[in-house]
Design a protein around this motif. Structure first.
Motif, PDB file in Angstrom:
ATOM      1  N   THR A 118     -40.762  77.112  32.722  1.00 52.54           N
ATOM      2  CA  THR A 118     -39.950  76.003  32.856  1.00 52.54           C
ATOM      3  C   THR A 118     -38.782  76.124  33.547  1.00 52.54           C
ATOM      4  O   THR A 118     -37.996  76.954  33.593  1.00 52.54           O
ATOM      5  N   GLN A 119     -38.311  74.999  34.346  1.00 51.31           N
ATOM      6  CA  GLN A 119     -37.204  74.908  35.059  1.00 51.31           C
ATOM      7  C   GLN A 119     -36.073  74.322  34.395  1.00 51.31           C
ATOM      8  O   GLN A 119     -36.240  73.241  33.737  1.00 51.31           O
ATOM      9  N   VAL A 120     -35.137  75.041  34.219  1.00 47.45           N
ATOM     10  CA  VAL A 120     -33.908  74.682  33.411  1.00 47.45           C
ATOM     11  C   VAL A 120     -32.894  74.149  34.385  1.00 47.45           C
ATOM     12  O   VAL A 120     -32.223  74.904  35.165  1.00 47.45           O
ATOM     13  N   LEU A 121     -32.217  72.902  34.702  1.00 44.16           N
ATOM     14  CA  LEU A 121     -31.230  72.428  35.468  1.00 44.16           C
ATOM     15  C   LEU A 121     -30.000  72.442  34.591  1.00 44.16           C
ATOM     16  O   LEU A 121     -29.897  71.620  33.368  1.00 44.16           O
ATOM     17  N   LEU A 123     -32.323  77.460  36.573  1.00 51.10           N
ATOM     18  CA  LEU A 123     -33.044  78.495  35.773  1.00 51.10           C
ATOM     19  C   LEU A 123     -34.377  78.373  35.778  1.00 51.10           C
ATOM     20  O   LEU A 123     -35.099  77.417  35.859  1.00 51.10           O
ATOM     21  N   GLU A 124     -35.109  79.487  35.692  1.00 54.98           N
ATOM     22  CA  GLU A 124     -36.666  79.623  35.531  1.00 54.98           C
ATOM     23  C   GLU A 124     -36.758  80.562  34.296  1.00 54.98           C
ATOM     24  O   GLU A 124     -36.524  81.738  34.366  1.00 54.98           O
ATOM     25  N   LEU A 125     -37.529  79.850  33.361  1.00 55.78           N
ATOM     26  CA  LEU A 125     -37.834  80.672  32.179  1.00 55.78           C
ATOM     27  C   LEU A 125     -39.287  80.604  31.714  1.00 55.78           C
ATOM     28  O   LEU A 125     -40.053  79.573  32.171  1.00 55.78           O
ATOM     29  N   PRO A 126     -39.837  81.717  31.206  1.00 61.36           N
ATOM     30  CA  PRO A 126     -41.203  81.626  30.506  1.00 61.36           C
ATOM     31  C   PRO A 126     -41.200  80.458  29.789  1.00 61.36           C
ATOM     32  O   PRO A 126     -40.242  80.222  28.866  1.00 61.36           O
ATOM     33  N   SER A 127     -42.176  79.747  29.797  1.00 63.16           N
ATOM     34  CA  SER A 127     -42.075  78.385  28.856  1.00 63.16           C
ATOM     35  C   SER A 127     -42.248  78.816  27.511  1.00 63.16           C
ATOM     36  O   SER A 127     -41.414  77.842  26.641  1.00 63.16           O
ATOM     37  N   GLY A 128     -42.471  79.747  27.080  1.00 65.94           N
ATOM     38  CA  GLY A 128     -42.448  80.172  25.484  1.00 65.94           C
ATOM     39  C   GLY A 128     -41.204  80.247  25.106  1.00 65.94           C
ATOM     40  O   GLY A 128     -40.725  80.121  24.079  1.00 65.94           O
ATOM     41  N   SER A 149     -38.982  76.777  25.028  1.00 59.54           N
ATOM     42  CA  SER A 149     -39.616  75.713  24.145  1.00 59.54           C
ATOM     43  C   SER A 149     -38.538  75.340  22.999  1.00 59.54           C
ATOM     44  O   SER A 149     -38.750  74.112  22.812  1.00 59.54           O
ATOM     45  N   GLY A 150     -37.481  75.928  22.645  1.00 62.10           N
ATOM     46  CA  GLY A 150     -36.640  75.538  21.948  1.00 62.10           C
ATOM     47  C   GLY A 150     -35.371  74.813  22.581  1.00 62.10           C
ATOM     48  O   GLY A 150     -34.574  74.623  21.764  1.00 62.10           O
ATOM     49  N   LEU A 151     -35.542  74.656  23.723  1.00 65.48           N
ATOM     50  CA  LEU A 151     -34.164  74.057  24.243  1.00 65.48           C
ATOM     51  C   LEU A 151     -34.221  72.542  24.557  1.00 65.48           C
ATOM     52  O   LEU A 151     -35.296  72.128  24.325  1.00 65.48           O
ATOM     53  N   THR A 152     -33.247  72.047  24.354  1.00 66.37           N
ATOM     54  CA  THR A 152     -32.890  70.355  24.411  1.00 66.37           C
ATOM     55  C   THR A 152     -31.982  70.090  25.589  1.00 66.37           C
ATOM     56  O   THR A 152     -31.116  70.861  25.777  1.00 66.37           O
ATOM     57  N   GLU A 153     -32.124  68.913  26.169  1.00 72.11           N
ATOM     58  CA  GLU A 153     -31.411  68.501  27.054  1.00 72.11           C
ATOM     59  C   GLU A 153     -30.037  67.999  26.566  1.00 72.11           C
ATOM     60  O   GLU A 153     -30.000  67.285  25.155  1.00 72.11           O
ATOM     61  N   GLY A 154     -28.767  68.324  27.130  1.00 69.94           N
ATOM     62  CA  GLY A 154     -27.572  68.251  26.634  1.00 69.94           C
ATOM     63  C   GLY A 154     -26.864  69.266  25.582  1.00 69.94           C
ATOM     64  O   GLY A 154     -25.739  69.204  25.503  1.00 69.94           O
TER      65      GLY A 154
END
Length: 352
Positions: A299-302, A314-319, A322-327
């Motif tokens: 999962t890419q995280v901007l 950022l690039e994280l293993p999707s597992g 899974s608990g991240l949210t936008e904002g």
């Protein structure tokens, strides 16, 4: 096996290649990587004999073959377009260049090559009856049939869809290793070059920017140009303020500054997979998650980081993501060992 010495090529006033020195060792798989217009295809055509260099030499095991025509060099070539004859079957296409063999031997050799690439049951089909991946296998079998001294691949997978391309690059690499044939491939796809090659040669503006094992180019890029082309990179502009310390925005970061004097304006690079998210409010650097993009296993995280004055990918293993949210606000760590310093652009140094 192949030695290129000071190869220079011009088209009118434009210098496409400038003083290229390159050696290809027996059994090695080498990729020429670079953006469009960097000269990689022209260099391959010079090795093949389709183009002639304006200056320099092409040597094969010490023998000067610079002026030899392509037919005399006995190199196998697979083109981007496959270049199969539409009115010939797969078997006839593969056997086309075996004119020096008796007909029965040529047919047996063509059948052997089609079996080698997994198309023994497709030999009587015409190109239009084959999938793109099958056509590529036929083109590869045809190039290998005359037992070439060198295999040249010109963007061999670019016309295929993503899944077939991934399968074919694995098959080509396995076949090359099985046969032990020296191979030179042109590609603009960094993933392709990193996955298939023993050595990657990155060309930029007609010159070799860096060459080495794929891991070496990725982990130890010689310049910002190499770092930006081989893999993804976050860029941050700052200044060395003390030994081992760099100021980026309002933040101070620890990193190796041994190549720069205090006061130097620098460009800092960090790979997306090297960044770390932290829980809690005590983190020195905090950032807001602006966007999440799911890419299967990754999962890419901007993120937007005011302290650094920049957005970061950022690039994280999707597992883990899974608990991240936008904002959401999260702490951010930039490990010192993952930070690489490069010369800042001239305009930045002048402004400083």
């Amino acid at each position: 096996m192949i030695h290129l010495r000071q190869i220079t090529k011009r088209f009118g006033p434009q210098t496409v290649l400038q003083g290229i020195d390159l050696d290809l060792r027996p059994g090695e798989f080498v990729s020429l990587l670079g953006p469009s217009g960097c000269g990689k295809t022209t260099l391959l055509r010079i090795v093949c004999g389709i183009e002639q260099a304006d200056l320099g030499q092409v040597l094969m095991q010490g023998q000067d073959i610079t002026r030899w025509p392509a037919s005399q060099r006995r190199f196998g070539v697979v083109f981007q377009s496959y270049a199969l004859f539409p009115n010939m079957t797969a078997l006839q296409n593969v056997g086309y260049g075996l004119t020096e063999l008796p007909r029965r031997e040529a047919t047996a050799r063509a059948e052997e090559m089609l079996a080698l690439v997994g198309l023994a049951d497709q030999q009587h089909k015409f190109p239009a009856q084959l999938s793109g991946g099958q056509q590529q296998r036929v083109a590869l079998a045809r190039a290998l049939a005359p037992r070439p001294r060198l295999l040249l691949l010109d963007e061999p997978l670019s016309a295929l869809d993503a899944q077939v391309r991934h399968e074919m690059r694995t098959e080509i690499r396995a076949l090359q290793q099985r046969l032990g044939i020296t191979t030179l491939m042109v590609t603009h796809d960094q993933d392709e070059a990193l996955a298939m090659s023993d050595r990657v040669v990155l060309l930029a503006k007609g010159q070799i920017a860096q060459q080495g094992a794929p891991r070496q180019l990725y982990e130890q890029p010689a310049s910002a140009l190499v770092a930006g082309f081989v893999g993804r990179m976050n860029w941050l502009d700052g200044q060395v303020v003390a030994e081992g310390r760099v100021r980026i925005g309002t933040a101070l970061l620890d990193c190796d500054t041994s190549a720069y004097k205090t006061g130097s304006v620098v460009r800092l690079g960090v790979r997306p997979e090297s960044l770390r998210l932290l829980d809690g409010e005590g983190a020195m650097i905090r950032a807001r998650i602006d966007a999440l993009q799911f890419h299967g296993a990754v999962t890419q995280v901007l993120m937007r980081c005011d302290a650094l004055g920049s957005a970061l990918l950022l690039e994280l293993p999707s597992g883990e993501a899974s608990g991240l949210t936008e904002g959401e606000m999260r702490g951010l760590r930039l490990p010192a060992r993952a930070l690489q310093l490069f010369d800042a652009p001239t305009s930045m140094r002048r402004a400083a």
